[in-house]
Design an enzyme around this catalytic site. Structure first.
Site, short mmCIF file in Angstrom:
data_model
loop_
_atom_site.label_atom_id
_atom_site.label_comp_id
_atom_site.label_asym_id
_atom_site.label_seq_id
_atom_site.Cartn_x
_atom_site.Cartn_y
_atom_site.Cartn_z
N GLU A 182 64.38 93.99 68.28
CA GLU A 182 64.75 93.87 66.88
C GLU A 182 66.04 94.58 66.53
O GLU A 182 66.42 95.58 67.14
CB GLU A 182 63.63 94.41 66.01
CG GLU A 182 62.44 93.51 66.13
CD GLU A 182 61.37 93.81 65.11
OE1 GLU A 182 60.40 93.05 65.06
OE2 GLU A 182 61.51 94.78 64.36
N CYS B 26 71.09 98.94 62.81
CA CYS B 26 70.25 99.67 63.75
C CYS B 26 69.99 98.75 64.94
O CYS B 26 69.42 97.68 64.80
CB CYS B 26 68.95 100.06 63.04
SG CYS B 26 67.78 100.90 64.09
N CYS C 79 60.07 100.78 75.92
CA CYS C 79 60.66 102.09 76.22
C CYS C 79 59.74 102.83 77.17
O CYS C 79 58.51 102.78 77.04
CB CYS C 79 60.85 102.90 74.94
SG CYS C 79 61.64 104.50 75.23
N CYS D 218 56.64 108.03 73.57
CA CYS D 218 56.30 109.00 72.51
C CYS D 218 55.02 108.54 71.79
O CYS D 218 54.84 107.35 71.54
CB CYS D 218 57.44 109.13 71.52
SG CYS D 218 58.96 109.70 72.30
N CYS E 256 55.29 106.42 68.41
CA CYS E 256 56.25 105.31 68.37
C CYS E 256 55.62 104.04 68.92
O CYS E 256 55.11 104.04 70.05
CB CYS E 256 57.48 105.69 69.18
SG CYS E 256 58.66 104.33 69.35
N CYS F 244 61.56 102.86 60.90
CA CYS F 244 61.59 103.49 62.21
C CYS F 244 60.24 103.39 62.91
O CYS F 244 59.21 103.66 62.30
CB CYS F 244 61.87 104.98 62.09
SG CYS F 244 63.37 105.34 61.24
#
Ligand code: SAH
Ligand code: SF4
Length: 394
Positions: free
Chosen positions: A93, A106, A113, A117, A120, A347
């Site tokens: 995205e 952004c 990833c 985390c 996230c 976020c």
């Protein structure tokens, strides 16, 4: 014949080498680069001041294409979120955030990833693959030229819409350094997007050796995702901390500052209810930054929850109290405005909707659709009536 080269993959140096391979002069690359990045051109026939011989060669051997677009959503607050097909069922995205005095894009650097985390949703998906340089810069190319067409007045079609770039989408940019660096160069290139180093921010969970590399190669603005005042908690929230603990991370931040375009590092801090949001932890943070000697600004991010995390957002009063402790301690701190909440563009919510099967299922229940081949989540997104990439691609 080899597959056509996608010219979005090349910074100016790379494009010059490509021209040379075609038997053309290297300097033609600058003209070509300007057509692509400043004008948004993808059709070589349109590049009328390029030598006809070069245009003819390019027509058979090169393309200019961003990733196929899967969907676009616009929020009530002006935020726009695009979902791109990264292949093999992966989606990434890109989010545009307009403000009075700037337009921020952004950008994602990876599909998924590997850092993992806890707070996230990208981290919860796991790692799929690195994006290429062309896929990274292609997000900017696509968004800038789409938005110019839509937002600029007819008398001023080439006015720049995106004034700032933040590498805060999906992925850890410093774990995809080889592709990131040329993409950053293209963002800064005066013949490309002409952004200053202050207006391009790399956000990292703390890949210390790559912070050092970035400092030497192309020191843009740096944001570091801190999230905890001590190693024990940070080990748990940001597993990369076990490899690069706080003392090392802060030392590299300090070192970065002698070359940074801004005289501070931004520390991002995601506010998690009952986990990292107490007054005592705010005071520990003050002590930590004082010890490290890093000039910094804190950006407190209200946590955007998603079901698998098992975490919740700190109440507003807690965020305000935490903010006050930092400010009273003499540290500049702000709370990030949540934008695009209604389209899951905030976020850590990125691509959650596509990859998160719980949500995908809920969506399917709301609007039943026939699934082609029962295939990937990307196919499901297509089936849900989203944009045909061919229509929106330029
Ligand atoms: N991998 C990089 C950049 C992408 S994440 C990094 O971690 O810095 C961009 C920012 O969003 C980071 O500060 C990250 O901590 C934050 N973030 C991730 N998930 C979030 C969530 N669910 N709610 C709020 N912020 C989140
Ligand atoms: Fe990766 Fe950043 Fe998400 Fe951590 S916060 S999992 S580093 S994208």
């Amino acid at each position: 014949m080899n597959a056509a080269a996608n010219l979005l993959e090349f910074d100016r140096e790379g494009l010059a080498a490509f021209c040379e391979q075609l038997g053309e002069k290297r300097f033609r690359a600058t003209q070509l680069f300007r057509w692509i990045h400043q004008k948004g051109a993808a059709d070589f026939a349109q590049m009328t001041d390029l030598a006809k011989s070069l245009r003819d060669k390019l027509a058979g051997r090169a393309t200019v294409a961003a990733m196929p677009l899967l969907s676009e959503q616009a929020s009530g607050d002006g935020t726009i979120k695009w979902l791109f097909d990264a292949g093999a069922g992966n989606a990434i995205e890109t989010v545009f955030i307009p403000e009075d005095d700037r337009g921020t894009l952004c950008i994602s650097s990876q599909a998924g990833c590997a850092v993992g985390c806890r707070f996230c949703s990208t981290g919860h998906q796991g790692f799929s693959r690195n994006l290429t340089t062309g896929e990274i810069v292609g997000q900017l190319w696509f968004a800038e030229h789409q938005l110019r067409q839509r937002l600029n007045p007819p008398g001023d079609p080439d006015r720049r819409v995106i004034t700032n770039v933040v590498m805060m989408g999906m992925g850890e940019p410093l774990q995809n350094y080889a592709a990131l660096l040329p993409a950053l160069r293209m963002m800064l290139d005066d013949h490309g997007y002409g952004l200053s180093r202050r207006r391009v921010t790399v956000s990292t969970s703390g890949v210390v050796p790559m912070i050092e590399r970035l400092r030497d190669d192309l020191p843009v603005a740096l944001a570091v995702s801190l999230h905890a005042p001590d190693d024990a908690l940070r080990d748990d929230l940001v597993p990369l901390n076990r490899k690069y603990p706080l003392a090392e991370l802060l030392a590299s931040c300090k070192h970065y500052l002698d070359k940074a375009p801004r005289d501070f590092i931004t520390f991002e801090y995601c506010m998690l209810d009952g986990v990292n949001d107490s007054d005592a932890q705010a005071r520990e943070l003050l002590a930590l930054v004082a010890r490290s000697g890093v000039a910094c600004k804190f950006n407190l991010i209200p946590f955007n929850p998603f079901p698998e995390s098992g975490l919740t957002r700190s109440p507003n009063e807690r965020v305000t109290a935490f903010l006050r402790v930092l400010q009273d301690g003499g540290v500049v701190a702000t709370v990030r405005k949540t934008r695009g909440d209604d389209i899951a563009a905030a976020c850590g919510q990125l691509a959650g909707e596509v990859q998160d099967r719980t949500n995908a299922k809920a969506r399917m229940t709301r609007a039943p659709v026939k699934l082609p081949r029962g295939g990937s989540e990307v196919a499901r997104a297509r089936a849900a009536g989203r944009a045909d990439p061919q229509e929106t691609r330029r």
